[in-house]
Write a protein that holds these residues in place. Structure first.
Motif, mmCIF file in Angstrom:
data_model
loop_
_atom_site.group_PDB
_atom_site.id
_atom_site.type_symbol
_atom_site.label_atom_id
_atom_site.label_comp_id
_atom_site.label_asym_id
_atom_site.label_seq_id
_atom_site.Cartn_x
_atom_site.Cartn_y
_atom_site.Cartn_z
ATOM 1 N N UNK A 121 60.993 47.853 76.538
ATOM 2 C CA UNK A 121 60.769 48.955 77.477
ATOM 3 C C UNK A 121 62.068 49.472 78.069
ATOM 4 N N UNK A 122 63.060 48.611 78.155
ATOM 5 C CA UNK A 122 64.359 48.977 78.734
ATOM 6 C C UNK A 122 65.445 48.696 77.704
ATOM 7 N N UNK A 123 65.544 49.542 76.678
ATOM 8 C CA UNK A 123 66.492 49.258 75.604
ATOM 9 C C UNK A 123 67.922 49.714 75.903
ATOM 10 N N UNK A 124 68.150 50.370 77.041
ATOM 11 C CA UNK A 124 69.488 50.895 77.333
ATOM 12 C C UNK A 124 70.517 49.763 77.419
ATOM 13 N N UNK A 125 71.755 50.129 77.137
ATOM 14 C CA UNK A 125 72.854 49.157 77.184
ATOM 15 C C UNK A 125 73.249 48.885 78.634
ATOM 16 N N UNK A 126 73.355 47.609 78.972
ATOM 17 C CA UNK A 126 73.741 47.228 80.328
ATOM 18 C C UNK A 126 75.252 47.355 80.465
ATOM 19 N N UNK A 127 75.686 48.170 81.437
ATOM 20 C CA UNK A 127 77.123 48.416 81.621
ATOM 21 C C UNK A 127 77.613 47.923 82.980
ATOM 22 N N UNK A 128 76.744 47.313 83.768
ATOM 23 C CA UNK A 128 77.174 46.819 85.070
ATOM 24 C C UNK A 128 76.007 46.242 85.836
ATOM 25 N N UNK A 129 76.306 45.682 86.988
ATOM 26 C CA UNK A 129 75.275 45.113 87.856
ATOM 27 C C UNK A 129 75.298 45.801 89.215
ATOM 28 N N UNK A 130 74.146 45.813 89.845
ATOM 29 C CA UNK A 130 74.003 46.408 91.178
ATOM 30 C C UNK A 130 74.512 45.404 92.206
ATOM 31 N N UNK A 131 75.336 45.866 93.130
ATOM 32 C CA UNK A 131 75.877 44.998 94.160
ATOM 33 C C UNK A 131 74.841 44.622 95.201
ATOM 34 N N UNK A 132 75.202 43.636 96.028
ATOM 35 C CA UNK A 132 74.280 43.128 97.051
ATOM 36 C C UNK A 132 73.837 44.227 97.996
ATOM 37 N N UNK A 133 74.699 45.200 98.290
ATOM 38 C CA UNK A 133 74.349 46.262 99.234
ATOM 39 C C UNK A 133 73.240 47.163 98.718
ATOM 40 N N UNK A 134 72.956 47.107 97.419
ATOM 41 C CA UNK A 134 71.912 47.954 96.852
ATOM 42 C C UNK A 134 70.624 47.231 96.555
ATOM 43 N N UNK A 135 70.516 45.974 96.993
ATOM 44 C CA UNK A 135 69.334 45.163 96.712
ATOM 45 C C UNK A 135 68.787 44.597 98.007
ATOM 46 N N UNK A 136 67.479 44.351 98.046
ATOM 47 C CA UNK A 136 66.869 43.769 99.243
ATOM 48 C C UNK A 136 66.716 42.264 99.126
ATOM 49 N N UNK A 137 66.962 41.706 97.940
ATOM 50 C CA UNK A 137 66.827 40.272 97.764
ATOM 51 C C UNK A 137 67.534 39.814 96.515
ATOM 52 N N UNK A 138 67.877 38.535 96.469
ATOM 53 C CA UNK A 138 68.627 38.001 95.333
ATOM 54 C C UNK A 138 67.803 37.966 94.053
ATOM 55 N N UNK A 139 66.480 37.905 94.170
ATOM 56 C CA UNK A 139 65.623 37.838 92.987
ATOM 57 C C UNK A 139 64.981 39.185 92.654
ATOM 58 N N UNK A 140 65.420 40.263 93.305
ATOM 59 C CA UNK A 140 64.817 41.565 93.050
ATOM 60 C C UNK A 140 65.159 42.051 91.648
ATOM 61 N N UNK A 141 64.174 42.631 90.989
ATOM 62 C CA UNK A 141 64.354 43.233 89.669
ATOM 63 C C UNK A 141 64.508 44.733 89.863
ATOM 64 N N UNK A 142 65.688 45.270 89.512
ATOM 65 C CA UNK A 142 65.959 46.692 89.749
ATOM 66 C C UNK A 142 66.961 47.187 88.718
ATOM 67 N N UNK A 143 66.913 48.496 88.446
ATOM 68 C CA UNK A 143 67.875 49.099 87.522
ATOM 69 C C UNK A 143 68.035 50.584 87.835
ATOM 70 N N UNK A 144 69.185 51.125 87.446
ATOM 71 C CA UNK A 144 69.449 52.562 87.432
ATOM 72 C C UNK A 144 69.879 52.917 86.019
ATOM 73 N N UNK A 145 69.277 53.959 85.457
ATOM 74 C CA UNK A 145 69.613 54.382 84.098
ATOM 75 C C UNK A 145 70.056 55.834 84.105
ATOM 76 N N UNK A 146 70.885 56.183 83.163
ATOM 77 C CA UNK A 146 71.304 57.566 83.032
ATOM 78 C C UNK A 146 70.226 58.415 82.387
#
Length: 778
Positions: free
Chosen positions: A142-167
């Protein structure tokens, strides 16, 4: 008595605790461990408000719903088009956004250093681990895009949160102000928050009190570890000239030493737990260690209250103990405990809660002081009543096997010690029963019927207008686990191209699909129907005149320009009667079969597919979501449920479960420490019995009976108090009193299970203590 004399005596007790040899150190360390566990949980609790506030701030800072009509915001160098492309993976929610910057100054989401290009995405660390694991195979499709980085702590509400931004690209034509919007900044522009329901506030108050009271009870019990040996040691002080008051103050100093050391242990336990919390997820809630920052004022309150409580509890415990130069008068038959003053605590709690009975949610907020005070008095009343109950019952117990007689005699001699061990678990169970009753009683008030007919369909997929709905339907029919698909193309007709005064729905589908939403006398491909008498459709009568020109997908001002496709009402229009559709409502407007619709009108319609699935098929929902992603990234699959609960109600219940898990862990650890301390004090007695030929099996069973009898009495008392408190809370919420016996039995069962596990863990040290060489002394 001067403050200097008090300080000197307390300081002497502290020196005795740390300079009294192995015996003093052992008692001090056991006390410190018990107190430290409680202090760690108290510090964790004081950090919860800050953790919740930080999570809310992080969520608010990254929101892309700014409450501004996206049609009013023109494209510019500082704008960004955002699409909600989140999904679900099994029981977890995956927050996803597609980003299309429209200029060099487009705002970056918090925690993202640069925009991902088309075909790229930045992900949260937890999502990256999941995608790289074997269990994430279906999600990778479902998410075949290439991973080019990780979201920093300031953009997440928890350490186990599943989140992504895609172009992404080409999002602007899909702007609808909802799932696709144009923004020039991230973050909420309206800081106002909705006022919380009074009953939900009541739930929050009772949850905190019910979770913290057992902690306080455990701390109070921990400072009394080793009490019998300590009292015998104090007789030596009387022999060298100290009076009884000075002796009690020295004993309080020993307890103070253990409490102070417990503060240190508690800080260490808290820091270790703080780091561990960053890797844990409890009921889908996770935090970063930096979130758990206790309020300085509350932390100072804990640091002052715990040592003070240690001194007061010790002085209170010694009020009935006569310490003389030749020994401690405790072996004589003690005076029977009085019942009258013990009943004052629960009765006082009921008196504090009674004025709020029948208040409900329509008469303002509940008085917080009365709620907190009343609940505390009722729960603390368990600790006052339990010693009397245990003493009264065990005094009447008699004949039985050797193990039973050993246990009963021990309980008759020291019923207070047995009750203290059980107090914490009894208070926790009483609070849990009351909370479960309250949650079960008001559950219906915060549960809404979705209206979805889950017998006719179990999933729904919305597809954009650019996607041929027939092609999408074919892909879903070929998806493993899908048994049937009802396909509709939907849009709105208006009486004018722009800003129409009257409008009505238009639905396209084959005859089988149309019969699911309306009653048709006859149907063949090429027919057009007007659904007469549908709920909320008041404009159809004037719009359904044959030959009249209507406009499909009209433009509403202000807003983005729509297609404004002309459509003429056919002269052979047929009538249909409404019926309750799969979504729980009546579908009005025009119903059109595929042959009756010109190809030019198709772009003005969006697709809705209703799927009947085989829930027993493995990962059928994941297969449907993967198919939806393959059809179009903006396709939106949704799993139906017959009911849904209020988000705040669910959050409070989740907080209760998370807190209860922590309290149960504390209960188990503290009970184990208390059990080990009791076995240590009875080492010589156990060794004497073994030396005289008593079987180890008999001694083991006697220890089990000594635990089982008080816990049975404690759980029975906890059930009575919990049911009483739950009934009063339901009356306060103006809700019918109903007893959820399954919850009552489960709470008592959990309490009994914790005690059973602790007893089993204490058996290895018990076997080591049951040796004749334990009679040696130095």
């Amino acid at each position: 008595m001067s403050v200097r004399r008090w300080a000197a005596d307390l300081a002497m007790g502290v020196r005795f605790a740390f300079a009294g040899g192995r015996e003093g150190w052992t008692r001090a360390v056991l006390t410190a461990v018990g107190v430290g566990l409680g202090v760690a949980l108290l510090l964790l609790t004081t950090a919860i408000p800050n953790a919740l506030a930080v999570r809310h701030e992080r969520e608010a800072a990254r929101t892309d719903i700014t409450f501004v009509d996206s049609g009013q915001l023109p494209s510019g160098s500082n704008t960004l088009v955002v699409a909600n492309v989140g999904t679900d993976f099994r029981d977890d929610t995956v927050r996803g956004r597609a980003l299309e910057p429209e200029g060099p100054r487009a705002p970056l989401p918090p925690g993202v250093e640069k925009f991902p290009a088309v075909g790229e995405m930045v992900v949260s660390p937890a999502l990256k681990r999941l995608l790289e694991s074997d269990s994430g195979e279906l999600l990778r499709k479902r998410l075949p895009d290439r991973i080019v980085g990780t979201i920093g702590e300031s953009g997440l509400v928890g350490s186990a949160e599943l989140a992504f931004y895609r172009g992404a690209e080409g999002l602007a034509p899909h702007i609808d102000g909802g799932r696709v919007t144009r923004i020039d900044h991230f973050g909420e522009t309206d800081p106002s928050s909705e006022r919380m329901d009074p009953v939900l506030l009541l739930l929050v108050l009772v949850v905190f009190v019910a979770l913290l009271t057992p902690v306080a009870v455990f701390i109070a019990a921990a400072v009394r570890f080793g009490g019998e040996r300590r009292d015998r040691r104090l007789a030596a002080l009387r022999l060298v000239g100290s009076d009884s008051r000075m002796t009690r103050r020295i004993a309080a100093g020993e307890a103070l030493a253990g409490a102070l050391l417990g503060l240190v242990f508690g800080a260490v336990f808290f820091l270790a737990g703080r780091q561990l919390a960053g890797t844990a997820e409890v009921f889908h809630v996770s935090v970063f260690p930096s979130y758990l920052d206790p309020s300085p004022v509350l932390a100072l309150l804990v640091a002052v209250t715990v040592p003070a409580a240690a001194v007061l509890v010790t002085l209170f415990a010694l009020r009935g103990v006569v310490i003389e130069p030749l020994g401690v008068v405790r072996t004589a038959r003690p005076a029977r405990r009085r019942l009258w003053w013990r009943l004052l605590l629960p009765l006082g709690g009921l008196a504090m809660l009674y004025p709020m009975v029948g208040q409900g949610r329509a008469n303002g907020d509940f008085n917080q002081y009365l709620v907190v005070g009343g609940v505390i008095l009722l729960l603390v009343g368990v600790t006052a009543l339990l010693p009397w109950v245990v003493e009264t019952v065990v005094s009447r117990l008699g004949a039985g096997g050797v193990s039973w007689q050993l246990a009963v005699r021990r309980l008759q001699v020291g019923s207070g010690t047995a009750a203290r061990m059980v107090n914490g678990i009894a208070v926790a169970v009483a609070g849990a029963i009351a909370l479960q009753m309250l949650f079960a009683g008001v559950d219906g008030d915060y549960t809404e019927d979705t209206g979805y007919d889950v017998m006719r369909a179990q999933m729904q997929v919305s597809v954009p207008s650019e996607v041929p709905v027939a092609v999408a339907a074919g892909k879903f029919r070929r998806t493993e686990g899908v048994e049937g698909v009802h396909v509709y193309s939907e849009g709105y007709l208006g009486d004018r191209r722009r800003d129409p005064e009257k409008s009505t729905p238009l639905t396209v589908g084959d005859c089988a699909a149309l019969r699911e939403i309306a009653r048709l006398a006859s149907c063949r491909d090429g027919d057009v129907f007007a659904v007469r008498g549908a709920e909320y459709d008041t404009d159809l009568g004037s719009l359904s005149k044959p030959g009249r020109t209507l406009y499909l997908d009209p433009t509403y001002a202000p807003g983005p320009k729509s297609r404004e496709i002309p459509w003429t009402v056919p002269r052979d229009l047929k009538d249909a009667r409404p019926r309750i559709g799969m979504t729980g409502g009546e579908q009005g407007g025009f119903l059109v079969t595929p042959k009756a619709l010109a190809a030019s009108a198709v772009p003005g319609l969006s697709g809705e597919l209703y799927l009947r699935i085989d829930r027993s098929a493995p990962d059928v929902q994941e297969n449907v979501r993967n198919t939806a992603a393959a059809v179009d990234p903006l396709a939106y699959p949704m799993t139906w449920a017959a009911t849904e609960k209020s988000g705040r109600f669910t959050a409070i219940r989740t907080g209760l479960f998370a807190g209860a898990a922590c309290v149960l862990a504390l209960i188990g650890a503290s009970l184990l420490v208390a059990q080990l301390e009791q076995l240590r004090e009875r080492r010589k007695l156990l060794s004497s019995l073994v030396a005289f030929g008593t079987r180890r099996r008999t001694l083991g069973l006697s220890v089990l009976w000594q635990t089982a009898v008080p816990i049975a009495l404690g759980l029975l008392l906890a059930s009575v108090v919990g049911l009483t408190l739950g009934a009063v809370l339901l009356k306060m919420a103006d809700t019918a009193v109903r007893v959820d016996w399954a919850s009552v039995l489960s709470m008592t069962g959990i309490g009994a299970a914790v005690v059973l596990v602790v007893t089993l863990l204490s058996l290895p040290p018990l076997l080591r203590l049951m040796r004749p060489d334990g009679l040696r002394t130095e």
